[in-house]
Motif scaffolding. Structure first.
Motif, mmCIF file in Angstrom:
data_model
loop_
_atom_site.group_PDB
_atom_site.id
_atom_site.type_symbol
_atom_site.label_atom_id
_atom_site.label_comp_id
_atom_site.label_asym_id
_atom_site.label_seq_id
_atom_site.Cartn_x
_atom_site.Cartn_y
_atom_site.Cartn_z
ATOM 1 N N THR A 89 1.928 9.953 2.836
ATOM 2 C CA THR A 89 3.131 10.455 2.159
ATOM 3 C C THR A 89 4.118 9.373 1.755
ATOM 4 N N GLY A 90 4.113 8.234 2.403
ATOM 5 C CA GLY A 90 5.127 7.213 2.139
ATOM 6 C C GLY A 90 4.513 5.857 1.896
ATOM 7 N N ASP A 91 5.361 4.830 1.966
ATOM 8 C CA ASP A 91 4.913 3.470 1.710
ATOM 9 C C ASP A 91 4.387 2.768 2.951
ATOM 10 N N ASP A 92 4.655 3.321 4.141
ATOM 11 C CA ASP A 92 4.202 2.675 5.367
ATOM 12 C C ASP A 92 2.678 2.728 5.466
ATOM 13 N N PRO A 93 2.068 1.664 6.012
ATOM 14 C CA PRO A 93 0.607 1.703 6.173
ATOM 15 C C PRO A 93 0.204 2.800 7.144
ATOM 16 N N PRO A 94 -0.863 3.520 6.849
ATOM 17 C CA PRO A 94 -1.282 4.611 7.736
ATOM 18 C C PRO A 94 -1.781 4.082 9.074
ATOM 19 N N ALA A 95 -1.621 4.923 10.105
ATOM 20 C CA ALA A 95 -2.084 4.584 11.452
ATOM 21 C C ALA A 95 -3.461 5.168 11.734
ATOM 22 N N VAL A 96 -3.962 5.992 10.832
ATOM 23 C CA VAL A 96 -5.267 6.618 11.040
ATOM 24 C C VAL A 96 -6.345 5.808 10.333
ATOM 25 N N PRO A 97 -7.588 5.888 10.788
ATOM 26 C CA PRO A 97 -8.671 5.166 10.118
ATOM 27 C C PRO A 97 -8.805 5.572 8.652
#
Length: 199
Positions: free
Chosen positions: A33-41
């Motif tokens: 949803t945002g600009d942050d890198p995802p924490a999921v694989p």
């Protein structure tokens, strides 16, 4: 069996996915949803092409922006199997109730509000829309909380308090008086570390 995409792909989304699986649901993927890198694989990232969507974002403003991207989505409510909440108390969609939570009699929760683990809400309370209540949130009876509020870890609201909209409450605060709109509430107590004499 309910199959859902999670709206969010950060660390909090991993926790919500666990709650969904605890309820016997299937997680089909995570929507960034945002600009942050995802924490999921990366192989679990997915575009939402329809079907049930489960809210998995902790930041209030980010949730508002993400929800605007999916105005017609089929958001579902999740109540963790260890929590005490009647479906009639969920007065909307996109509500998430984490583990070991309890809602009192005649209490209602508005759309897109998230109540995380080990929390309790007293009798005859009303929680608004898009609120986030961190772990160990507790409030007494007859409390009214507006919309878009964020409560940090271990916050407490005393009975019959009225809270407006778009407030942030830092961790550990106890709210004794009514609160208006658009305020950040900070604790006046700070822990100070002093050097310790050694023998």
């Amino acid at each position: 069996m309910t199959a859902v995409h999670l709206l969010g792909a950060g660390k909090f989304a991993l926790q919500v996915a666990r709650w969904a699986r605890d309820a016997g649901w299937t997680v089909r993927g995570f929507v960034v949803t945002g600009d942050d890198p995802p924490a999921v694989p990366a192989d679990l990232l997915a575009d939402h092409a329809g079907g049930a969507l489960l809210l998995a974002l902790s930041e209030v403003d980010e949730r508002r922006a993400a929800l605007a991207r999916f105005p017609d989505a089929d958001f579902v409510n999740l109540v963790h199997p260890t929590s005490l909440a009647d479906t009639g108390q969920l007065a909307g969609t996109g509500i998430v109730i984490g583990p070991f939570c309890a809602l009192g009699a005649e209490t209602t929760v508005g759309s897109f509000t998230i109540l995380t683990g080990h929390s309790s809400v007293g009798n005859h309370c009303r929680l608004g829309t898009n609120d986030f209540l961190s772990p160990a949130f507790h409030c007494g009876n007859s409390v009214e909380i507006g919309d878009d509020n964020f409560f940090g870890l271990s916050c407490t609201v005393t009975p019959e308090v009225r809270i407006g909209d778009r407030n942030v409450f830092s961790a550990g605060i106890t709210v004794f008086e009514d609160a208006g709109d658009d305020r950040t509430h900070l604790s006046t107590t700070r822990v100070k570390a002093l050097p310790r004499a050694t023998p």
